[in-house]
Design a protein around this motif. Structure first.
Motif, PDB file in Angstrom:
ATOM      1  N   LEU A  81     -21.368 -19.950  22.043  1.00 56.60           N
ATOM      2  CA  LEU A  81     -22.543 -20.214  23.264  1.00 56.60           C
ATOM      3  C   LEU A  81     -21.904 -19.263  24.333  1.00 56.60           C
ATOM      4  N   ARG A  82     -20.855 -19.646  24.672  1.00 58.55           N
ATOM      5  CA  ARG A  82     -20.194 -19.077  26.054  1.00 58.55           C
ATOM      6  C   ARG A  82     -20.238 -17.236  25.838  1.00 58.55           C
ATOM      7  N   ILE A 118     -30.445 -20.702  25.923  1.00 56.60           N
ATOM      8  CA  ILE A 118     -29.863 -21.154  24.657  1.00 56.60           C
ATOM      9  C   ILE A 118     -30.522 -22.371  23.782  1.00 56.60           C
ATOM     10  N   GLN A 119     -30.507 -22.413  22.567  1.00 51.91           N
ATOM     11  CA  GLN A 119     -31.064 -23.469  21.905  1.00 51.91           C
ATOM     12  C   GLN A 119     -29.933 -24.103  20.903  1.00 51.91           C
ATOM     13  N   LEU A 120     -29.578 -25.311  20.855  1.00 55.35           N
ATOM     14  CA  LEU A 120     -28.750 -25.848  20.081  1.00 55.35           C
ATOM     15  C   LEU A 120     -29.592 -26.707  18.863  1.00 55.35           C
ATOM     16  N   PRO A 127     -31.178 -22.050  30.820  1.00 49.69           N
ATOM     17  CA  PRO A 127     -32.078 -23.379  30.399  1.00 49.69           C
ATOM     18  C   PRO A 127     -31.628 -23.730  28.959  1.00 49.69           C
ATOM     19  N   ARG A 128     -31.388 -24.963  28.525  1.00 46.02           N
ATOM     20  CA  ARG A 128     -30.952 -25.430  27.235  1.00 46.02           C
ATOM     21  C   ARG A 128     -32.005 -26.034  26.503  1.00 46.02           C
ATOM     22  N   THR A 129     -32.379 -25.774  25.061  1.00 48.14           N
ATOM     23  CA  THR A 129     -33.074 -26.492  24.385  1.00 48.14           C
ATOM     24  C   THR A 129     -32.378 -27.169  23.236  1.00 48.14           C
ATOM     25  N   HIS A 130     -32.845 -28.224  22.777  1.00 44.29           N
ATOM     26  CA  HIS A 130     -32.373 -29.173  21.790  1.00 44.29           C
ATOM     27  C   HIS A 130     -33.412 -29.458  20.680  1.00 44.29           C
ATOM     28  N   PHE A 131     -33.185 -28.804  19.530  1.00 45.35           N
ATOM     29  CA  PHE A 131     -34.083 -28.961  18.456  1.00 45.35           C
ATOM     30  C   PHE A 131     -33.520 -29.629  17.074  1.00 45.35           C
TER      31      PHE A 131
END
Ligand code: 1CP
Length: 372
Positions: free
Chosen positions: A214-215, A225-227, A261-265
């Motif tokens: 990710l970095r 990013i989306q995890l 901004p970070r998304t978690h799915f």
């Protein structure tokens, strides 16, 4: 757990060098970034998980006879495939074309992406020796990934966001331990429950690798990013909180990762949404099973992403349009109940046989119905 949360100083050591200028990131405006930062934009932003690839004829043309791994390490090809759905559908975000197993391959793990199957690992990791042999991912192995991100950033309309991504430790661990796609994750859960220390050691190493991946993307210029913890829905809430969440939290907390901004799915994660949002995301992805106005009470103050059933894209036009309107109505109610915003998406990825014209239609319809 302290050791897990605090480990690896080396990953944060590069952050001092990084600023918006040195990362080459463009100014953060446009419907997607406006929405996920709570500012609200010109309309509800739209993108589709798995929008690049399988459903597009132009993707098949570009891929030709190259393997998935070859395509993912070819910057020009990656750039072209990432941009294809933006040109075709007019979506508000591009998702970087790659796969969750790419950092494993880059680190030297013998893994292949088999057409029609998915990731297949030559030597599944199930014991101390396997965990001890897990390689470190160094940034020099990701030169092609960084180059691809830079090419995309240079070509992409600045109002369209570029979303980088990675697989979360549990989902990657499942592929590594099972050796390939799994319905029940039995070897994974067995290692997790019978050998928690060994499990945490492996998860910690995967979290380091994911953070490096990710970095690299953030450094090269992705806007968000989306995890993907696609298979976390298979877990009990207790196991998720004790044995999975600390590792995902450490990724979200990384200084560079948390600068966007970070998304978690995840899929089937209705019961885990609260924990998944506590792990550190700004945006929480909701699959199609739970209405957004129900989801909001589990993740107060977050932006919601979702959640049209990907199978609805095969329904006739009036049924499809009604379902899109239902999702937007539920999102509106969710906002009234405290959601910080809404990113329109599917509840999981685009199915390979989806008619791409339907995705273009849904994009236009959402833009039209939500114009502010
Ligand atoms: O040859 C091919 O075309 C192989 C098919 C393919 C493609 C196009 C795979 C194999 N991966 C991808 C690309 C991919 N994978 C993207 C591209 C960008 C986009 O979204 O448009 C992304 C985001 C992924 C992420 C990914 N890979 C996830 C998380 C998302 C999800 O669907 O939950 C997962 C679980 C994978 C593993 C994977 N890779 C490929 C397949 C068929 C699978 C799933 C296998 C399984 O059922 O376990």
């Amino acid at each position: 757990m302290d050791g897990v949360l605090n480990s690896d100083v080396s990953l944060t050591s590069r952050s001092g060098e990084t600023s918006a200028a040195s990362t080459g990131r463009r100014p953060g405006t446009g419907p997607y970034l406006d929405e996920v930062t709570g500012r609200g934009g010109a309309h509800t932003p739209v993108w589709f998980m798995r929008q690049a690839g399988r459903s597009l004829p132009e993707y098949k043309d570009v891929r030709g006879s190259s393997t998935m791994l070859e395509a993912c390490f070819d910057p020009a090809m990656t750039c072209e495939i990432t941009l294809q759905p933006v040109r075709r559908h007019g979506v508000d975000a591009a998702i970087f074309f790659s796969d969750i197993v790419i950092p494993l391959a880059a680190a030297g793990i013998d893994i292949d992406i088999v057409p029609g199957v998915g990731p297949v690992v030559a030597q599944p990791i199930r014991d101390e020796a396997g965990v001890a042999a897990f390689p470190e991912l160094t940034p020099d192995r990701l030169v092609a990934i960084e180059e691809a991100v830079r090419l995309i950033v240079a070509e992409l309309d600045p109002a369209v966001a570029l979303i980088g991504f990675a697989g979360a430790p549990f989902t990657l661990a499942s592929y590594l331990i099972e050796g390939g796609p799994s319905k029940n994750h039995e070897h994974t859960k067995s290692l997790m429950r019978s050998r928690p220390e060994l499990w945490n050691e492996l998860m910690s190493k995967i979290a380091d690798l994911t953070t490096v991946f990710l970095r690299a993307q953030v450094t090269a210029g992705v806007d968000a990013i989306q995890l993907f913890d696609s298979w976390a829905g298979a877990l009990t809430q207790r196991d998720y909180r004790e044995l999975v969440m600390p590792h995902s939290s450490r990724i979200f907390a990384d200084e560079l990762v948390s600068s966007v901004p970070r998304t978690h799915f995840g899929v089937g994660t209705g019961e885990l949404l609260g924990a998944m949002s506590e792990a550190g995301a700004d945006v929480v992805g909701v699959d199609w099973r739970l209405p957004l106005d129900d989801a909001v009470s589990r993740v107060p103050g977050k932006v919601l992403q979702g959640n049209l059933d990907p199978a609805t894209l095969f329904a006739d036009r009036s049924a499809l349009d009604a379902d899109v309107r239902r999702v937007l109505d539920e999102a509106r109610r969710a906002r009234d109940l405290g959601a910080r915003g809404h990113v329109f998406n599917l509840g999981h990825g685009v199915l390979p046989s989806t008619d791409p014209a339907v995705l273009t239609h849904v994009t236009e319809l959402v833009h039209e119905l939500t114009a502010r």
